[in-house]
Design a protein around this motif. Sequence first.
Motif, PDB file in Angstrom:
ATOM      1  N   LEU A  49      31.157  39.318  45.767  1.00  5.99           N
ATOM      2  CA  LEU A  49      31.880  37.995  44.809  1.00  5.99           C
ATOM      3  C   LEU A  49      33.469  38.596  44.791  1.00  5.99           C
ATOM      4  N   SER A  50      33.619  39.790  44.460  1.00  8.31           N
ATOM      5  CA  SER A  50      34.923  40.125  44.379  1.00  8.31           C
ATOM      6  C   SER A  50      35.837  40.176  45.493  1.00  8.31           C
ATOM      7  N   TRP A  51      35.134  40.691  46.439  1.00 12.36           N
ATOM      8  CA  TRP A  51      35.927  40.320  47.981  1.00 12.36           C
ATOM      9  C   TRP A  51      36.210  39.085  48.423  1.00 12.36           C
ATOM     10  N   ILE A  52      35.252  38.022  48.170  1.00 11.83           N
ATOM     11  CA  ILE A  52      35.426  36.557  48.463  1.00 11.83           C
ATOM     12  C   ILE A  52      36.648  36.258  47.600  1.00 11.83           C
ATOM     13  N   LEU A  53      36.614  36.250  46.448  1.00 12.49           N
ATOM     14  CA  LEU A  53      37.620  35.546  45.517  1.00 12.49           C
ATOM     15  C   LEU A  53      38.667  36.375  45.607  1.00 12.49           C
ATOM     16  N   HIS A  58      44.594  36.422  46.753  1.00 13.04           N
ATOM     17  CA  HIS A  58      45.636  36.969  47.293  1.00 13.04           C
ATOM     18  C   HIS A  58      46.300  36.268  48.407  1.00 13.04           C
ATOM     19  N   GLU A  59      45.545  35.575  49.354  1.00 14.74           N
ATOM     20  CA  GLU A  59      46.110  34.674  50.142  1.00 14.74           C
ATOM     21  C   GLU A  59      46.915  33.621  49.792  1.00 14.74           C
ATOM     22  N   PHE A  60      46.744  33.082  48.992  1.00 14.72           N
ATOM     23  CA  PHE A  60      47.315  31.771  48.097  1.00 14.72           C
ATOM     24  C   PHE A  60      48.177  32.074  46.969  1.00 14.72           C
ATOM     25  N   ASP A  61      48.264  33.474  46.636  1.00 11.62           N
ATOM     26  CA  ASP A  61      49.134  34.024  45.715  1.00 11.62           C
ATOM     27  C   ASP A  61      48.800  33.031  44.432  1.00 11.62           C
ATOM     28  N   LEU A  62      47.508  33.397  43.943  1.00 16.96           N
ATOM     29  CA  LEU A  62      46.998  32.456  42.665  1.00 16.96           C
ATOM     30  C   LEU A  62      47.131  33.221  41.552  1.00 16.96           C
ATOM     31  N   GLY A  63      47.250  34.440  41.577  1.00 14.96           N
ATOM     32  CA  GLY A  63      47.229  35.113  40.299  1.00 14.96           C
ATOM     33  C   GLY A  63      46.665  36.525  40.562  1.00 14.96           C
ATOM     34  N   ALA A  64      45.558  37.256  39.662  1.00 17.17           N
ATOM     35  CA  ALA A  64      44.949  38.236  39.830  1.00 17.17           C
ATOM     36  C   ALA A  64      43.562  38.264  39.446  1.00 17.17           C
ATOM     37  N   LEU A  65      42.686  39.130  39.853  1.00 16.62           N
ATOM     38  CA  LEU A  65      41.420  39.494  39.869  1.00 16.62           C
ATOM     39  C   LEU A  65      41.218  40.754  39.129  1.00 16.62           C
ATOM     40  N   PHE A  66      40.536  40.864  38.135  1.00 13.33           N
ATOM     41  CA  PHE A  66      40.155  42.038  37.486  1.00 13.33           C
ATOM     42  C   PHE A  66      38.506  42.212  37.259  1.00 13.33           C
ATOM     43  N   ARG A  80      33.576  42.100  27.780  1.00 10.95           N
ATOM     44  CA  ARG A  80      33.754  42.471  29.237  1.00 10.95           C
ATOM     45  C   ARG A  80      33.033  41.620  29.954  1.00 10.95           C
ATOM     46  N   ALA A  81      33.852  40.617  30.691  1.00  7.18           N
ATOM     47  CA  ALA A  81      33.341  40.155  31.892  1.00  7.18           C
ATOM     48  C   ALA A  81      32.941  40.831  32.961  1.00  7.18           C
ATOM     49  N   ASN A  82      32.164  40.718  33.970  1.00  6.32           N
ATOM     50  CA  ASN A  82      31.944  41.409  35.270  1.00  6.32           C
ATOM     51  C   ASN A  82      33.142  41.082  36.100  1.00  6.32           C
ATOM     52  N   LEU A  83      33.564  39.869  36.029  1.00  5.88           N
ATOM     53  CA  LEU A  83      34.870  39.476  36.808  1.00  5.88           C
ATOM     54  C   LEU A  83      35.847  38.763  36.037  1.00  5.88           C
ATOM     55  N   ILE A  84      37.118  38.962  36.002  1.00 13.94           N
ATOM     56  CA  ILE A  84      37.953  38.159  35.209  1.00 13.94           C
ATOM     57  C   ILE A  84      39.230  37.673  35.961  1.00 13.94           C
ATOM     58  N   TYR A  85      39.702  36.501  36.064  1.00 16.22           N
ATOM     59  CA  TYR A  85      40.754  35.769  36.905  1.00 16.22           C
ATOM     60  C   TYR A  85      41.896  35.310  35.797  1.00 16.22           C
TER      61      TYR A  85
END
Length: 185
Positions: A49-53, A58-66, A80-85
């Motif tokens: 899911l990290s890879w897909i998001l 990144h492609e659309f310069d929308l922000g950052a995923l952590f 602490r969430a598993n993924l954070i945008y």
Amino acid sequence: MTLGTIKMKADQFLQLGEDPPGVRLELVDGEVNAAPSLGIRDSFVDTNLSWILGRYIHEFDLGALFGDVSIIFGKHDVRRANLIYFATSRLHLVGKKAMEGPPDLCVEIVSPLSGVVDRKQKFKQYEKGKVAHYWIVDPEARTIEGYKLVGGKYRLTGQGKNDDIVRLPPFAELDIPLEQLWWRR
């Protein structure tokens, strides 16, 4: 003489440093809670899911995923969430040791031990903490649910299971093929 307890504060908690191996620590109402790290199946979902998001962001310069970093929700609460945008316009909330404001999206990957925490406790805390979107991914049930904060309450915005292809806000234009998330062995 009476002995008592005191609540730990978020800044004190963040000074603890790295978690012990195999454990994820969070601060909940001033108390340190420990949960096991992700299992094999959950880690597989997290990575894919990290890879897909991440590619889409990144492609659309929308922000950052952590992944799996602390989020301060108040004086006595650090989750602490598993993924954070965070959207680009809100990246100023990314601190040196923790996120210092509500993310645009938190994703929790449900494990056999975290179901109640993710579906009840974190659901309420993220809602109260004004996290705009919350996704719950369940590798065992092979489901995903997406929620959006509307008028201070989460509303279901979409869901999928098994091999569905879903689109969930805040990425309503992104096709997420669920078959790529699930460990098949």
